[in-house]
Design a protein around this motif. Structure first.
Motif, short mmCIF file in Angstrom:
data_model
loop_
_atom_site.label_atom_id
_atom_site.label_comp_id
_atom_site.label_asym_id
_atom_site.label_seq_id
_atom_site.Cartn_x
_atom_site.Cartn_y
_atom_site.Cartn_z
N GLY A 46 0.84 -1.19 0.00
CA GLY A 46 0.00 0.00 0.00
C GLY A 46 0.88 1.24 0.00
N PRO A 47 0.27 2.42 0.12
CA PRO A 47 1.05 3.67 0.05
C PRO A 47 1.81 3.97 1.34
N GLU A 48 2.59 2.99 1.80
CA GLU A 48 3.45 3.17 2.98
C GLU A 48 4.79 3.70 2.49
N TRP A 49 4.81 5.00 2.17
CA TRP A 49 5.96 5.55 1.43
C TRP A 49 7.25 5.50 2.23
N ASP A 50 7.20 5.73 3.52
CA ASP A 50 8.43 5.69 4.30
C ASP A 50 8.99 4.27 4.33
N ILE A 102 8.45 1.93 2.04
CA ILE A 102 8.95 1.63 0.70
C ILE A 102 10.32 2.28 0.49
N ALA A 103 10.48 3.53 0.90
CA ALA A 103 11.77 4.21 0.77
C ALA A 103 12.85 3.49 1.57
N GLU A 104 12.49 3.00 2.74
CA GLU A 104 13.47 2.31 3.59
C GLU A 104 13.91 1.00 2.97
N ARG A 105 12.95 0.22 2.45
CA ARG A 105 13.27 -1.12 1.96
C ARG A 105 13.82 -1.13 0.53
N MET A 106 13.56 -0.06 -0.23
CA MET A 106 13.97 -0.06 -1.63
C MET A 106 15.03 0.98 -1.96
N SER A 107 15.41 1.81 -0.98
CA SER A 107 16.40 2.84 -1.27
C SER A 107 17.40 3.02 -0.13
N ARG A 108 16.92 3.48 1.02
CA ARG A 108 17.86 3.82 2.09
C ARG A 108 18.67 2.61 2.56
#
Length: 425
Positions: free
Chosen positions: A338-342, A344-350
């Motif tokens: 879902g739109p859990e942007w933080d 998603i950013a943590e698991r796919m970028s940071r």
């Protein structure tokens, strides 16, 4: 360098704001920004994320340029919102020397679409018999820090121990393809009810779990760093959970397809669903999703595995395992989480950027930060048409599926690699 003003965009799910990109960095963040010399990008309804980072990509070059090249794979990555990818070593020749990893690194720089960070092989030729030139690859221009025989397990426990000891000297990582080979001889899919019904030799969950358990103990003994590739079973999650509770320096990844697709897909005998490790059960998917949410699994990694037509459009038993992933990963994450942007950013970028040591990546857009970012339209939906993919291969398991989200733009150090949903070069 060019200047871009992204207006009314939500940064990692926050309130709408403007982003001014200039000279390769985010120059300003705030409402009502003005820059007459900047190209305006309307960010209304869009979400800005730090550029995605993939720890597990197969670019096939050198050796299998019919399936993928560094350039075509980089373009696929950019179209998927990625600004950096880690290229696995199972090329031909294998990336087990400084010369080969430097070749891949230079090809990535020449393409200029994403930062390509080579992963070096653990053993010579991926044969599992003697260590490759780990130190030379680490000291090369490519500055290799992750080593993996992915596609093959480092099955010899003594060799695995020696590899962990070697890379500890420069804080390197061994990324293990967890598969006890004696338990998977001739395996065609997950061992379970479906494999029994189809009469196919099964790939038991314990073949993965046993190697992870062994390697966790070796890592704890040595005090080194272990990364577990493409975790696929509920039992593996529990082994990792216990290891992390003890403070073992282990990280783990899960693929988009293991978060969404079950072993029932094999009932079609369509080889596009043949992958290693295999698609598992709904119970495994539930455990993987929970582990991703609570941090036992650190990263979503694509295991993007392009294959030429002749390697996939054949009988199931003879088909090569692997699926495309770069251009659909963010959509699958949005569908699953879902739109859990933080998150998603943590698991796919940071987190993947931190594991790989990629400075300048995995940082939320803010003043002074390198402008490595992606813009996604979460309200859009798209139907996946294989012929429209940027990859040279077409083995996507999501063909003609409608997925949420559309990448509108990707910026690498302030320059767009994707704009208006189209690749720039």
């Amino acid at each position: 360098m060019s200047a871009y003003l992204i207006t009314s965009v939500s940064v990692v799910g926050g309130p709408p704001t403007d982003l001014l990109i200039r000279d390769g960095v985010v120059a300003e963040v705030g409402a009502g920004l003005s820059a007459p010399d900047a190209t305006v990008v309307d960010g209304t309804g869009l979400v800005a994320l730090p550029g995605l980072v993939d720890l597990h990509t197969h670019l096939r070059e050198p050796g299998r340029e019919d399936a993928e090249t560094v350039e075509s794979g980089s373009r696929a990555a950019a179209m998927g919102g990625y600004t950096a990818v880690c290229a696995m070593a199972n090329t031909s020749p294998v990336a087990d020397t400084a010369g080969v990893v430097e070749q891949v690194w230079r090809l990535g720089r020449e393409a200029g679409l994403v930062d390509v960070q080579p992963i070096g092989a653990v053993t010579v030729g991926l044969a599992g018999e003697r260590l490759a030139e780990l130190g030379a690859m680490a000291d090369s221009a490519a500055r290799v820090r992750i080593f993996s025989d992915d596609g093959h397990c480092v099955a010899d426990p003594l060799l695995m121990r020696r590899a962990l000891e070697y890379v500890k000297a420069f804080d390197g990582i061994i990324a293990q393809h967890a598969e006890e080979p004696r338990l998977t001889e001739g395996a065609q899919m997950h061992e379970g009810e479906v494999s029994t019904r189809l009469g196919l030799i099964g790939w038991p969950a314990v073949a993965e779990e046993a190697i992870i358990a062994r390697d966790v103990l070796l890592t704890e003994h040595v005090g080194s760093r272990l990364h577990v590739c493409h975790v696929s079973t509920a039992g593996s999650v529990e082994v990792l959970r216990q290891a992390k509770a003890r403070g073992v320096r282990v990280t783990a990844e899960v693929t988009p397809h293991h978060l969404l697709l079950t072993d029932e897909r094999a009932e079609s005998y369509d080889p596009v669903f043949k992958v290693n490790p295999p698609l598992r059960t709904a119970a495994d998917i539930a455990a993987l999703r929970a582990a991703l949410a609570d941090g036992v699994i650190d990263v979503i990694a694509t295991d993007h595995a392009p294959h030429a037509v002749e390697d996939k459009e054949c009988e199931w038993a003879y088909a090569r395992p692997g699926m495309l992933g770069l251009e659909t990963a963010l959509s699958i994450a949005l569908d699953v989480l879902g739109p859990e942007w933080d998150l998603i950013a943590e698991r796919m970028s940071r987190t993947p950027a931190r594991i790989a040591g990629l400075t300048g990546h995995g940082i939320d857009p803010a003043p002074g930060v390198p402008a490595n970012l992606t813009l996604i339209d979460p309200a859009a939906h798209r139907t996946i048409e294989p012929a429209e993919l940027a990859s040279r291969s077409r083995n996507t398991p999501y063909a003609r599926m409608t997925l949420p989200g559309r990448i509108v733009a990707t910026f690498l150090r302030g320059e767009p690699t994707v704009l208006d949903g189209k690749a720039i070069k």
